[in-house]
Design a protein around this motif. Sequence first.
Motif, PDB file in Angstrom:
ATOM      1  N   VAL A   1      42.171  42.125  30.655  1.00  0.00           N
ATOM      2  CA  VAL A   1      41.703  40.909  31.330  1.00  0.00           C
ATOM      3  C   VAL A   1      41.994  40.989  32.828  1.00  0.00           C
ATOM      4  O   VAL A   1      41.136  40.652  33.671  1.00  0.00           O
ATOM      5  CB  VAL A   1      42.368  39.664  30.704  1.00  0.00           C
ATOM      6  CG1 VAL A   1      42.048  38.417  31.524  1.00  0.00           C
ATOM      7  CG2 VAL A   1      41.906  39.480  29.265  1.00  0.00           C
ATOM      8  N   VAL A   2      43.182  41.431  33.194  1.00  0.00           N
ATOM      9  CA  VAL A   2      43.546  41.551  34.609  1.00  0.00           C
ATOM     10  C   VAL A   2      42.658  42.580  35.302  1.00  0.00           C
ATOM     11  O   VAL A   2      42.163  42.359  36.418  1.00  0.00           O
ATOM     12  CB  VAL A   2      45.032  41.919  34.749  1.00  0.00           C
ATOM     13  CG1 VAL A   2      45.368  42.262  36.202  1.00  0.00           C
ATOM     14  CG2 VAL A   2      45.913  40.769  34.279  1.00  0.00           C
ATOM     15  N   ALA A   3      42.433  43.725  34.638  1.00  0.00           N
ATOM     16  CA  ALA A   3      41.571  44.749  35.220  1.00  0.00           C
ATOM     17  C   ALA A   3      40.151  44.224  35.416  1.00  0.00           C
ATOM     18  O   ALA A   3      39.508  44.486  36.444  1.00  0.00           O
ATOM     19  CB  ALA A   3      41.560  45.988  34.321  1.00  0.00           C
ATOM     20  N   TRP A   4      39.650  43.467  34.435  1.00  0.00           N
ATOM     21  CA  TRP A   4      38.310  42.870  34.545  1.00  0.00           C
ATOM     22  C   TRP A   4      38.228  41.938  35.755  1.00  0.00           C
ATOM     23  O   TRP A   4      37.261  41.988  36.523  1.00  0.00           O
ATOM     24  CB  TRP A   4      37.997  42.108  33.264  1.00  0.00           C
ATOM     25  CG  TRP A   4      36.625  41.496  33.241  1.00  0.00           C
ATOM     26  CD1 TRP A   4      36.234  40.317  33.806  1.00  0.00           C
ATOM     27  CD2 TRP A   4      35.460  42.051  32.631  1.00  0.00           C
ATOM     28  NE1 TRP A   4      34.907  40.085  33.580  1.00  0.00           N
ATOM     29  CE2 TRP A   4      34.398  41.130  32.862  1.00  0.00           C
ATOM     30  CE3 TRP A   4      35.205  43.207  31.906  1.00  0.00           C
ATOM     31  CZ2 TRP A   4      33.108  41.367  32.391  1.00  0.00           C
ATOM     32  CZ3 TRP A   4      33.924  43.427  31.434  1.00  0.00           C
ATOM     33  CH2 TRP A   4      32.900  42.516  31.687  1.00  0.00           C
ATOM     34  N   GLN A   5      39.246  41.102  35.926  1.00  0.00           N
ATOM     35  CA  GLN A   5      39.247  40.163  37.041  1.00  0.00           C
ATOM     36  C   GLN A   5      39.267  40.907  38.380  1.00  0.00           C
ATOM     37  O   GLN A   5      38.523  40.556  39.313  1.00  0.00           O
ATOM     38  CB  GLN A   5      40.451  39.221  36.930  1.00  0.00           C
ATOM     39  CG  GLN A   5      40.631  38.270  38.096  1.00  0.00           C
ATOM     40  CD  GLN A   5      39.522  37.240  38.201  1.00  0.00           C
ATOM     41  OE1 GLN A   5      38.795  37.009  37.243  1.00  0.00           O
ATOM     42  NE2 GLN A   5      39.372  36.637  39.383  1.00  0.00           N
TER      43      GLN A   5
END
Length: 299
Positions: A57-61
Amino acid sequence: MSATISARLDPSAAGSEVVAGSDAATTGKSEGASDRGEGGRVWRSRVIRLVSVIAVVVAWQLLTANHIRVWVRFDTLPTVTQIVRAFGHQLGTGTYWLDLGQSMIRILSGFVLAALAGVASGVALGRSRLFADVFGPLTELARPIPAIAIVPVAILLFPTDEAGIVFITFLAAYFPIMVSTRHAVRALPVIWEDSVRTLGGSRWDVLWRVVLPGSLPGVFGGLSVGIGVAWICVVSAEMISGRLGVGYRTWQAYTIVDYPGVFVGIITIGVLGFATSAAVELLGRRATAWLPRAGAETR
């Protein structure tokens, strides 16, 4: 008092009691340490799984918010915050819950029918040569055809779109369940059936006491695969010919260029698929709790 008297009369007995007590204490300590170690491994596994999801999720953001293009065009996709806002908006509407309920009705109707038919026909194929000769070639001819390719036939065959979508869902889940059940029945050791026959058991005794319990692991393996395939096909069928449902709403969001809405649908499908698959696997573990477990710590 009696133990003291016995110790005075027989010192060796007193020594054996002391040794037995120390062994019991040692065993209790080792079992307690083992339980604590097992609990630690379970929690460590859960933490790792949670961290892996958070990392994605953090990488996507980061990739979408910074408009990164590294072969894949992340700058065209919505950010996590945009998806969360769209998700919050969808949760407050009645349309979202109506679509969710409609998809659940379709998936459960088709899957339950497929489970009943798949297990019954799989057992018959594994046990009856006549049934296998008559029905086996038909299943082998139909099995390679993707269920989603039958959508035009279902539209022509059934009077309503709803019945056609349930039929597609049924067809998608049926073949994995049937094939897994058939293989599980054929893999049962012959000595199990011979033992029941030797004790005077009938064919029904063999079926209820050997075939069905012995094939349960294979049956639930097929059910687990079937529910996943059923979700793929019900969503595809909803996109093609549906009027309601998560798949229909996801495709509609794409046609109006509502990309956060598309990802709301994708996430909803993933959560529903995960929940139904977990329910099937939990039911399978409960139904086969009597079996020995190998490598349980890896789950």
